[in-house]
Design an enzyme around this catalytic site. Structure first.
Site, PDB file in Angstrom:
ATOM      1  N   GLU A 142      28.378-104.706  -0.257  1.00  0.00           N
ATOM      2  CA  GLU A 142      27.952-104.226  -0.774  1.00  0.00           C
ATOM      3  C   GLU A 142      27.288-102.521   0.136  1.00  0.00           C
ATOM      4  O   GLU A 142      27.421-101.884  -0.383  1.00  0.00           O
ATOM      5  CB  GLU A 142      26.096-104.542  -0.951  1.00  0.00           C
ATOM      6  CG  GLU A 142      25.095-103.151  -1.425  1.00  0.00           C
ATOM      7  CD  GLU A 142      23.319-103.962  -0.419  1.00  0.00           C
ATOM      8  OE1 GLU A 142      22.742-103.490  -0.589  1.00  0.00           O
ATOM      9  OE2 GLU A 142      23.896-105.199  -0.194  1.00  0.00           O
ATOM     10  N   ASP A 156      29.113 -98.827  -1.353  1.00  0.00           N
ATOM     11  CA  ASP A 156      28.218 -98.145  -1.879  1.00  0.00           C
ATOM     12  C   ASP A 156      28.933 -96.365  -1.516  1.00  0.00           C
ATOM     13  O   ASP A 156      28.520 -95.614  -2.114  1.00  0.00           O
ATOM     14  CB  ASP A 156      27.023 -97.921  -0.961  1.00  0.00           C
ATOM     15  CG  ASP A 156      26.472 -96.770  -0.828  1.00  0.00           C
ATOM     16  OD1 ASP A 156      25.532 -96.736  -2.210  1.00  0.00           O
ATOM     17  OD2 ASP A 156      25.753 -96.027  -0.485  1.00  0.00           O
ATOM     18  N   ASP A 209      23.312-104.357  -6.808  1.00  0.00           N
ATOM     19  CA  ASP A 209      24.018-104.740  -5.240  1.00  0.00           C
ATOM     20  C   ASP A 209      24.767-105.167  -5.223  1.00  0.00           C
ATOM     21  O   ASP A 209      26.134-105.367  -4.435  1.00  0.00           O
ATOM     22  CB  ASP A 209      22.814-105.678  -4.435  1.00  0.00           C
ATOM     23  CG  ASP A 209      21.605-104.323  -3.355  1.00  0.00           C
ATOM     24  OD1 ASP A 209      21.763-103.268  -3.184  1.00  0.00           O
ATOM     25  OD2 ASP A 209      20.540-104.535  -3.632  1.00  0.00           O
ATOM     26  N   GLU A 235      28.243-103.102  -6.206  1.00  0.00           N
ATOM     27  CA  GLU A 235      28.662-102.423  -5.791  1.00  0.00           C
ATOM     28  C   GLU A 235      29.722-103.611  -4.751  1.00  0.00           C
ATOM     29  O   GLU A 235      30.715-103.372  -3.906  1.00  0.00           O
ATOM     30  CB  GLU A 235      27.831-101.873  -4.676  1.00  0.00           C
ATOM     31  CG  GLU A 235      26.727-100.205  -5.025  1.00  0.00           C
ATOM     32  CD  GLU A 235      25.760-100.045  -3.987  1.00  0.00           C
ATOM     33  OE1 GLU A 235      25.189 -98.508  -4.266  1.00  0.00           O
ATOM     34  OE2 GLU A 235      24.960-100.799  -3.342  1.00  0.00           O
TER      35      GLU A 235
END
Length: 231
Positions: free
Chosen positions: A42, A46, A115, A118
């Site tokens: 995650e 991002d 999340d 990502e």
């Protein structure tokens, strides 16, 4: 379905065949399941999605200034947008959650969906390279990228701040007045105050940040309504 079965089915659905299906298995695994979960992926995902959106906006908006590009990127990569895309990809069907999250409806929680998306982006990148990752991921954002103008509006807090500054008035204040619900499913109530006009509004959301935005939006609407009534 087992974790492996979920990963294989999602891989086919996404149109990308993983060399290491374990990467996708990890991307789908929430921290409530085990220590080997998707948090590290995650983190990487991002950064990758921020880069891809920055690159796209830079190329699409040749005359845009840094502030405008930053607002556009923030709107495209914010949790709410990512959760919407995750729902469009039916990710809730493939999540691997612990018992507690299963019972509390974790499959549909926006933060978990965002999340996980990502983490999946990072998994694709690690399994291939940035070019392939971009080819797979960017179509997920196509409908939003086709109409970038819808994301050019400032967020409510920024819009309220600029409105008050244009009137030579002090900035608003925000205060959390109530937090309700279980620790994993809290609802925040935030009060927005414009003291010079003796106005107060409230916002309610599952995070302090969004509650502040809701309160600011309500305040901006109130002030503009009052202005219209006085004209």
């Amino acid at each position: 379905m087992t974790k492996r079965e979920k990963a294989l089915k999602l891989s086919k659905y996404l149109g990308y065949q993983f060399k290491s299906i374990k990467l996708l298995e990890t991307a789908l695994t929430h921290k409530s399941v085990s220590a080997k979960n998707n948090e590290r992926l995650e983190f990487l995902g991002d950064s990758i999605i921020n880069f891809l959106m920055a690159k796209t906006i830079y190329q699409a908006k040749a005359t845009a200034k840094e502030g405008e590009m930053s607002r556009l990127r923030a709107s495209l990569v914010k949790g709410e947008t990512l959760a919407e895309i995750a729902k469009e990809l039916n990710l809730s069907e493939f999540l691997v959650l612990g018992t507690g999250e299963l019972k509390s409806g974790g499959h549909h929680r926006k933060s978990i969906l965002a999340d996980t998306l990502e983490a999946i982006i990072a998994a694709i990148y690690l399994d291939s390279h940035i070019v392939t990752c971009e080819q797979i991921v960017m179509p997920w954002f196509a409908s939003r990228l086709d109409n970038l103008s819808q994301y050019q509006l400032k967020d409510p807090k920024s819009a309220l701040q600029e409105y008050l500054q244009s009137k030579a008035m002090a900035l608003p204040t925000y205060e959390v007045t109530c937090i309700e619900g279980d620790p994993h499913k809290q609802i925040f109530t935030v009060m927005c105050c414009v003291n010079e006009m003796k106005k107060q509004t409230e916002g309610h959301a599952n995070s302090r940040r969004y509650a502040e935005q809701m309160a600011a939006k309500a305040m901006l609407e109130l002030l503009k309504t009052d202005k219209g009534n006085k004209q």
